[in-house]
Motif scaffolding. Structure first.
Motif, mmCIF file in Angstrom:
data_model
loop_
_atom_site.group_PDB
_atom_site.id
_atom_site.type_symbol
_atom_site.label_atom_id
_atom_site.label_comp_id
_atom_site.label_asym_id
_atom_site.label_seq_id
_atom_site.Cartn_x
_atom_site.Cartn_y
_atom_site.Cartn_z
ATOM 1 N N ILE A 5 -3.642 8.761 -24.327
ATOM 2 C CA ILE A 5 -3.473 7.728 -23.319
ATOM 3 C C ILE A 5 -2.901 8.427 -22.082
ATOM 4 O O ILE A 5 -1.956 9.220 -22.185
ATOM 5 C CB ILE A 5 -2.566 6.574 -23.801
ATOM 6 N N LYS A 6 -3.503 8.182 -20.922
ATOM 7 C CA LYS A 6 -3.041 8.819 -19.691
ATOM 8 C C LYS A 6 -1.958 7.948 -19.070
ATOM 9 O O LYS A 6 -2.205 6.832 -18.657
ATOM 10 C CB LYS A 6 -4.191 9.011 -18.707
ATOM 11 N N LEU A 7 -0.763 8.489 -19.035
ATOM 12 C CA LEU A 7 0.359 7.830 -18.370
ATOM 13 C C LEU A 7 0.871 8.822 -17.320
ATOM 14 O O LEU A 7 0.078 9.245 -16.492
ATOM 15 C CB LEU A 7 1.427 7.428 -19.394
ATOM 16 N N THR A 40 3.998 -10.195 -28.025
ATOM 17 C CA THR A 40 4.566 -10.274 -26.684
ATOM 18 C C THR A 40 4.412 -8.906 -26.020
ATOM 19 O O THR A 40 4.122 -7.908 -26.691
ATOM 20 C CB THR A 40 6.058 -10.647 -26.735
ATOM 21 N N ILE A 41 4.655 -8.862 -24.730
ATOM 22 C CA ILE A 41 4.618 -7.579 -24.027
ATOM 23 C C ILE A 41 5.683 -6.643 -24.596
ATOM 24 O O ILE A 41 5.455 -5.442 -24.758
ATOM 25 C CB ILE A 41 4.803 -7.782 -22.508
ATOM 26 N N GLU A 42 6.843 -7.184 -24.926
ATOM 27 C CA GLU A 42 7.886 -6.371 -25.537
ATOM 28 C C GLU A 42 7.423 -5.804 -26.878
ATOM 29 O O GLU A 42 7.666 -4.632 -27.184
ATOM 30 C CB GLU A 42 9.159 -7.188 -25.740
ATOM 31 N N ASP A 43 6.712 -6.623 -27.670
ATOM 32 C CA ASP A 43 6.166 -6.155 -28.945
ATOM 33 C C ASP A 43 5.190 -5.005 -28.724
ATOM 34 O O ASP A 43 5.225 -4.000 -29.436
ATOM 35 C CB ASP A 43 5.438 -7.281 -29.680
ATOM 36 N N VAL A 44 4.314 -5.160 -27.743
ATOM 37 C CA VAL A 44 3.333 -4.111 -27.432
ATOM 38 C C VAL A 44 4.055 -2.820 -27.041
ATOM 39 O O VAL A 44 3.702 -1.738 -27.513
ATOM 40 C CB VAL A 44 2.367 -4.567 -26.317
ATOM 41 N N ASP A 62 11.488 0.486 -23.154
ATOM 42 C CA ASP A 62 11.612 0.140 -21.735
ATOM 43 C C ASP A 62 10.916 1.175 -20.856
ATOM 44 O O ASP A 62 10.224 0.829 -19.893
ATOM 45 C CB ASP A 62 13.092 0.013 -21.367
ATOM 46 N N LYS A 63 11.066 2.448 -21.202
ATOM 47 C CA LYS A 63 10.398 3.519 -20.459
ATOM 48 C C LYS A 63 8.877 3.430 -20.634
ATOM 49 O O LYS A 63 8.126 3.683 -19.694
ATOM 50 C CB LYS A 63 10.925 4.884 -20.933
ATOM 51 N N VAL A 64 8.429 3.029 -21.813
ATOM 52 C CA VAL A 64 6.990 2.829 -22.039
ATOM 53 C C VAL A 64 6.456 1.775 -21.072
ATOM 54 O O VAL A 64 5.401 1.951 -20.460
ATOM 55 C CB VAL A 64 6.700 2.429 -23.507
ATOM 56 N N MET A 65 7.200 0.683 -20.899
ATOM 57 C CA MET A 65 6.770 -0.354 -19.948
ATOM 58 C C MET A 65 6.680 0.212 -18.535
ATOM 59 O O MET A 65 5.711 -0.068 -17.817
ATOM 60 C CB MET A 65 7.722 -1.548 -19.990
ATOM 61 N N ASP A 66 7.678 1.018 -18.132
ATOM 62 C CA ASP A 66 7.646 1.639 -16.807
ATOM 63 C C ASP A 66 6.444 2.560 -16.656
ATOM 64 O O ASP A 66 5.767 2.541 -15.620
ATOM 65 C CB ASP A 66 8.929 2.444 -16.550
ATOM 66 N N LEU A 67 6.159 3.369 -17.677
ATOM 67 C CA LEU A 67 5.027 4.293 -17.614
ATOM 68 C C LEU A 67 3.702 3.547 -17.485
ATOM 69 O O LEU A 67 2.825 3.954 -16.717
ATOM 70 C CB LEU A 67 5.011 5.201 -18.844
ATOM 71 N N ILE A 68 3.566 2.464 -18.227
ATOM 72 C CA ILE A 68 2.327 1.678 -18.145
ATOM 73 C C ILE A 68 2.208 1.034 -16.765
ATOM 74 O O ILE A 68 1.143 1.076 -16.137
ATOM 75 C CB ILE A 68 2.256 0.636 -19.278
ATOM 76 N N ASP A 69 3.304 0.460 -16.268
ATOM 77 C CA ASP A 69 3.278 -0.151 -14.932
ATOM 78 C C ASP A 69 2.977 0.862 -13.839
ATOM 79 O O ASP A 69 2.246 0.568 -12.893
ATOM 80 C CB ASP A 69 4.614 -0.827 -14.626
ATOM 81 N N ILE A 74 -1.967 -2.865 -18.454
ATOM 82 C CA ILE A 74 -1.757 -3.439 -19.780
ATOM 83 C C ILE A 74 -3.038 -3.402 -20.616
ATOM 84 O O ILE A 74 -3.002 -3.041 -21.788
ATOM 85 C CB ILE A 74 -1.207 -4.873 -19.672
ATOM 86 N N THR A 75 -4.156 -3.737 -20.020
ATOM 87 C CA THR A 75 -5.417 -3.754 -20.768
ATOM 88 C C THR A 75 -5.758 -2.374 -21.313
ATOM 89 O O THR A 75 -6.133 -2.233 -22.484
ATOM 90 C CB THR A 75 -6.562 -4.275 -19.883
ATOM 91 N N THR A 76 -5.612 -1.348 -20.490
ATOM 92 C CA THR A 76 -5.896 0.020 -20.924
ATOM 93 C C THR A 76 -4.950 0.441 -22.041
ATOM 94 O O THR A 76 -5.369 1.045 -23.035
ATOM 95 C CB THR A 76 -5.795 0.992 -19.733
ATOM 96 N N ALA A 77 -3.668 0.095 -21.905
ATOM 97 C CA ALA A 77 -2.685 0.445 -22.927
ATOM 98 C C ALA A 77 -2.988 -0.268 -24.241
ATOM 99 O O ALA A 77 -2.904 0.339 -25.317
ATOM 100 C CB ALA A 77 -1.279 0.103 -22.447
ATOM 101 N N LEU A 78 -3.358 -1.541 -24.168
ATOM 102 C CA LEU A 78 -3.709 -2.291 -25.385
ATOM 103 C C LEU A 78 -4.935 -1.696 -26.065
ATOM 104 O O LEU A 78 -4.988 -1.600 -27.292
ATOM 105 C CB LEU A 78 -3.957 -3.769 -25.062
ATOM 106 N N GLN A 79 -5.925 -1.286 -25.273
ATOM 107 C CA GLN A 79 -7.129 -0.689 -25.844
ATOM 108 C C GLN A 79 -6.803 0.640 -26.522
ATOM 109 O O GLN A 79 -7.295 0.924 -27.615
ATOM 110 C CB GLN A 79 -8.205 -0.482 -24.771
ATOM 111 N N ALA A 80 -5.956 1.444 -25.876
ATOM 112 C CA ALA A 80 -5.561 2.726 -26.473
ATOM 113 C C ALA A 80 -4.814 2.494 -27.783
ATOM 114 O O ALA A 80 -5.067 3.178 -28.781
ATOM 115 C CB ALA A 80 -4.696 3.515 -25.494
ATOM 116 N N MET A 81 -3.905 1.517 -27.799
ATOM 117 C CA MET A 81 -3.162 1.206 -29.019
ATOM 118 C C MET A 81 -4.121 0.734 -30.115
ATOM 119 O O MET A 81 -4.032 1.177 -31.256
ATOM 120 C CB MET A 81 -2.112 0.129 -28.737
#
Length: 100
Positions: A5-7, A40-44, A62-69, A74-81
């Motif tokens: 996943i590219k962050l 939830t977004i927190e769960d993801v 919390d840092k994961v949320m910052d990296l995704i933002d 969110i869509t790309t991160a969900l697809q990668a997961m």
């Protein structure tokens, strides 16, 4: 097996036994009983964090949320997961015998 996943850089999601154990502890239930359709977004963020722990012990949800933002969406991160989970467990249909 790893799924990139590219962050801030290319990171590699991996859902091995340790990552699954972290997720089960967070949700307080076995991985197969987690309702993946109502996260939830927190769960993801927790699930992605668990999948990245093998390569970055300093990372937090919390840092994961910052990296995704900052570097993805969110869509790309969900697809990668989703792809990483499929890589670890196979397709649900395969496990149920529908694609055999």
């Amino acid at each position: 097996m790893f799924y990139p996943i590219k962050l801030d850089k290319i990171r590699n999601l991996r859902y091995g036994m340790k990552a699954i154990s972290l997720i089960e502890k967070k949700f307080k239930k076995p991985i197969g009983r987690i309702d993946m359709e109502n996260l939830t977004i927190e769960d993801v963020a927790e699930m992605i964090w668990a999948g990245l722990q093998h390569e970055d012990k300093e990372l937090t949800p919390d840092k994961v949320m910052d990296l995704i933002d900052d570097y993805s969406d969110i869509t790309t991160a969900l697809q990668a997961m989703s792809n990483a989970f499929e890589s670890a467990f196979g397709k649900v249909e395969d496990q149920e015998g529908k694609n055999k």
